[in-house]
Design a protein around this motif. Sequence first.
Motif, PDB file in Angstrom:
ATOM      1  N   GLN A 194      -1.957  -4.107  -4.738  1.00 15.96           N
ATOM      2  CA  GLN A 194      -1.483  -4.933  -6.161  1.00 15.96           C
ATOM      3  C   GLN A 194      -2.197  -6.276  -5.769  1.00 15.96           C
ATOM      4  O   GLN A 194      -1.685  -6.861  -4.433  1.00 15.96           O
ATOM      5  N   ARG A 195      -2.906  -7.005  -6.315  1.00 14.25           N
ATOM      6  CA  ARG A 195      -3.147  -8.103  -6.311  1.00 14.25           C
ATOM      7  C   ARG A 195      -2.158  -8.907  -6.775  1.00 14.25           C
ATOM      8  O   ARG A 195      -2.154  -8.870  -8.426  1.00 14.25           O
ATOM      9  N   VAL A 196      -1.494  -9.761  -5.786  1.00 18.63           N
ATOM     10  CA  VAL A 196      -0.743  -9.995  -6.722  1.00 18.63           C
ATOM     11  C   VAL A 196      -1.372 -12.084  -6.999  1.00 18.63           C
ATOM     12  O   VAL A 196      -0.886 -12.110  -8.460  1.00 18.63           O
ATOM     13  N   ASP A 197      -1.536 -12.013  -6.293  1.00 17.90           N
ATOM     14  CA  ASP A 197      -2.785 -13.892  -6.797  1.00 17.90           C
ATOM     15  C   ASP A 197      -3.654 -14.069  -5.718  1.00 17.90           C
ATOM     16  O   ASP A 197      -3.504 -14.026  -5.172  1.00 17.90           O
ATOM     17  N   GLY A 198      -5.164 -14.336  -6.186  1.00 14.11           N
ATOM     18  CA  GLY A 198      -5.687 -14.924  -5.510  1.00 14.11           C
ATOM     19  C   GLY A 198      -6.325 -14.158  -4.573  1.00 14.11           C
ATOM     20  O   GLY A 198      -7.468 -13.136  -5.587  1.00 14.11           O
ATOM     21  N   ALA A 199      -7.307 -14.259  -3.214  1.00 15.73           N
ATOM     22  CA  ALA A 199      -7.400 -13.896  -2.268  1.00 15.73           C
ATOM     23  C   ALA A 199      -5.990 -12.749  -2.196  1.00 15.73           C
ATOM     24  O   ALA A 199      -5.617 -11.951  -1.061  1.00 15.73           O
ATOM     25  N   VAL A 200      -5.162 -12.792  -2.730  1.00 15.30           N
ATOM     26  CA  VAL A 200      -3.958 -11.835  -1.682  1.00 15.30           C
ATOM     27  C   VAL A 200      -3.571 -10.758  -2.360  1.00 15.30           C
ATOM     28  O   VAL A 200      -3.232 -10.115  -3.649  1.00 15.30           O
ATOM     29  N   PHE A 201      -3.052  -9.641  -1.391  1.00 15.37           N
ATOM     30  CA  PHE A 201      -2.884  -8.253  -2.223  1.00 15.37           C
ATOM     31  C   PHE A 201      -1.774  -8.086  -1.978  1.00 15.37           C
ATOM     32  O   PHE A 201      -1.463  -7.654  -0.087  1.00 15.37           O
ATOM     33  N   GLN A 202      -0.935  -7.285  -2.626  1.00 18.65           N
ATOM     34  CA  GLN A 202       0.004  -6.522  -1.629  1.00 18.65           C
ATOM     35  C   GLN A 202       0.945  -5.080  -2.095  1.00 18.65           C
ATOM     36  O   GLN A 202       0.176  -4.190  -2.868  1.00 18.65           O
ATOM     37  N   ILE A 203       1.411  -4.128  -1.295  1.00 16.52           N
ATOM     38  CA  ILE A 203       2.142  -2.967  -1.733  1.00 16.52           C
ATOM     39  C   ILE A 203       2.814  -2.704  -1.034  1.00 16.52           C
ATOM     40  O   ILE A 203       3.502  -3.165   0.567  1.00 16.52           O
ATOM     41  N   SER A 204       4.272  -1.627  -1.618  1.00 17.89           N
ATOM     42  CA  SER A 204       5.209  -1.957  -1.293  1.00 17.89           C
ATOM     43  C   SER A 204       5.500  -0.151  -0.683  1.00 17.89           C
ATOM     44  O   SER A 204       4.851   0.452  -1.015  1.00 17.89           O
ATOM     45  N   ASN A 205       6.048   0.082   0.633  1.00 14.22           N
ATOM     46  CA  ASN A 205       6.125   1.741   0.804  1.00 14.22           C
ATOM     47  C   ASN A 205       4.522   1.708   1.241  1.00 14.22           C
ATOM     48  O   ASN A 205       3.968   3.006   1.297  1.00 14.22           O
ATOM     49  N   PRO A 206       3.730   1.357   2.528  1.00 12.73           N
ATOM     50  CA  PRO A 206       2.611   1.783   3.064  1.00 12.73           C
ATOM     51  C   PRO A 206       2.763   2.961   3.791  1.00 12.73           C
ATOM     52  O   PRO A 206       3.220   2.930   4.226  1.00 12.73           O
ATOM     53  N   PRO A 207       1.237   3.639   3.928  1.00 14.10           N
ATOM     54  CA  PRO A 207       1.352   4.513   4.778  1.00 14.10           C
ATOM     55  C   PRO A 207       1.974   4.352   6.175  1.00 14.10           C
ATOM     56  O   PRO A 207       1.618   3.241   6.557  1.00 14.10           O
ATOM     57  N   SER A 208       2.254   5.001   7.251  1.00 16.58           N
ATOM     58  CA  SER A 208       2.266   4.713   8.415  1.00 16.58           C
ATOM     59  C   SER A 208       1.569   4.949   8.977  1.00 16.58           C
ATOM     60  O   SER A 208       0.411   5.799   8.454  1.00 16.58           O
ATOM     61  N   GLY A 209       2.181   4.616  10.326  1.00 12.27           N
ATOM     62  CA  GLY A 209       0.695   4.983  11.517  1.00 12.27           C
ATOM     63  C   GLY A 209      -0.323   4.087  11.347  1.00 12.27           C
ATOM     64  O   GLY A 209      -0.424   3.177  10.583  1.00 12.27           O
ATOM     65  N   THR A 210      -1.679   4.280  11.807  1.00 13.81           N
ATOM     66  CA  THR A 210      -2.427   4.121  11.776  1.00 13.81           C
ATOM     67  C   THR A 210      -3.358   3.448  10.712  1.00 13.81           C
ATOM     68  O   THR A 210      -3.502   4.277   9.919  1.00 13.81           O
ATOM     69  N   LEU A 211      -3.581   1.945   9.769  1.00 10.61           N
ATOM     70  CA  LEU A 211      -4.138   2.266   8.800  1.00 10.61           C
ATOM     71  C   LEU A 211      -5.427   1.545   8.372  1.00 10.61           C
ATOM     72  O   LEU A 211      -6.160   0.522   8.726  1.00 10.61           O
ATOM     73  N   ARG A 212      -5.977   2.486   7.487  1.00 16.89           N
ATOM     74  CA  ARG A 212      -7.558   2.532   6.949  1.00 16.89           C
ATOM     75  C   ARG A 212      -8.025   1.395   5.679  1.00 16.89           C
ATOM     76  O   ARG A 212      -7.317   1.441   4.809  1.00 16.89           O
ATOM     77  N   PHE A 213      -8.123   0.556   5.699  1.00 17.48           N
ATOM     78  CA  PHE A 213      -8.501  -0.299   4.579  1.00 17.48           C
ATOM     79  C   PHE A 213     -10.195   0.384   3.486  1.00 17.48           C
ATOM     80  O   PHE A 213     -11.364   0.472   4.793  1.00 17.48           O
ATOM     81  N   ARG A 214     -10.067   0.264   2.522  1.00 12.15           N
ATOM     82  CA  ARG A 214     -11.887   0.298   2.181  1.00 12.15           C
ATOM     83  C   ARG A 214     -11.602  -1.315   0.649  1.00 12.15           C
ATOM     84  O   ARG A 214     -10.076  -1.232  -0.154  1.00 12.15           O
ATOM     85  N   PHE A 215     -12.604  -1.334   0.784  1.00  6.28           N
ATOM     86  CA  PHE A 215     -12.929  -2.791  -0.404  1.00  6.28           C
ATOM     87  C   PHE A 215     -14.089  -2.279  -1.063  1.00  6.28           C
ATOM     88  O   PHE A 215     -14.608  -1.897  -1.353  1.00  6.28           O
TER      89      PHE A 215
END
Length: 248
Positions: A194-215
Amino acid sequence: MELNLKRQIGIFCVLLILPALCSAAFTKSRATFYSTSDGLGTPTGRCGYGDYGRTVHGGSVAGVSNLWRDGVGCGLCYQVRCTNPSLCNSNGAYLVVTDYGAGDRTDFIMSPAAFSSLGVNSTANDELRKLGTVDIEYQRISCSYPGQNIVIKIKESSTNPGYLSIVLFNVGGTCDVIAIQLSQSGSNTWVSLQRVDGAVFQISNPPSGTLRFRFQVNCGSGLEWRLPKNDIPANWRAGATYDTGIQF
């Protein structure tokens, strides 16, 4: 983190990659400025950049209103020049959006460092500051961060593994960042931040382990997904920064 905005305009014009950026089609508007003790930007801007928002591009930064676009405008770069021929130079200011700011029919509220680039000399700059708000014209340009990839900073409010908040640095080329998703490395299940504000994004309870992002980005020809080259380690920590290995 340095930018070379003037050089980047020339590169695009020569290569004819973005003809729109090379035209004289500036948009008319108005601009004013805010005050800081050192003439740079402010670390409290709504883009969430912290001290990066104060010092990026030598503090030549601005808050924007109509160009804010719910935070999508964060990190974008503009050429802004005032239009009084007796006071204003032909190049104006090259600046980075780091904040939201609404004034008296203004599109830009500029840092002192940015505003002081408008005049033909120091005397003219004094006169422009006395005016407070000036007529300007602007165009979007491509940011250039020599040798700098897009960086993900884990916000200090994050708590592994229950909560993850990030901010993106070195964004602002030819693409707008519309959304961000992540997955556990090796998984095809993506979840949205979720975009919180500006360039800040957040998520509760993200997946565990090594994380991969995509834009999800819009580079002018529609929406597409871009994958970083580098993953975020499972033992990510609050306050750390991670190089994505990509630029756009």
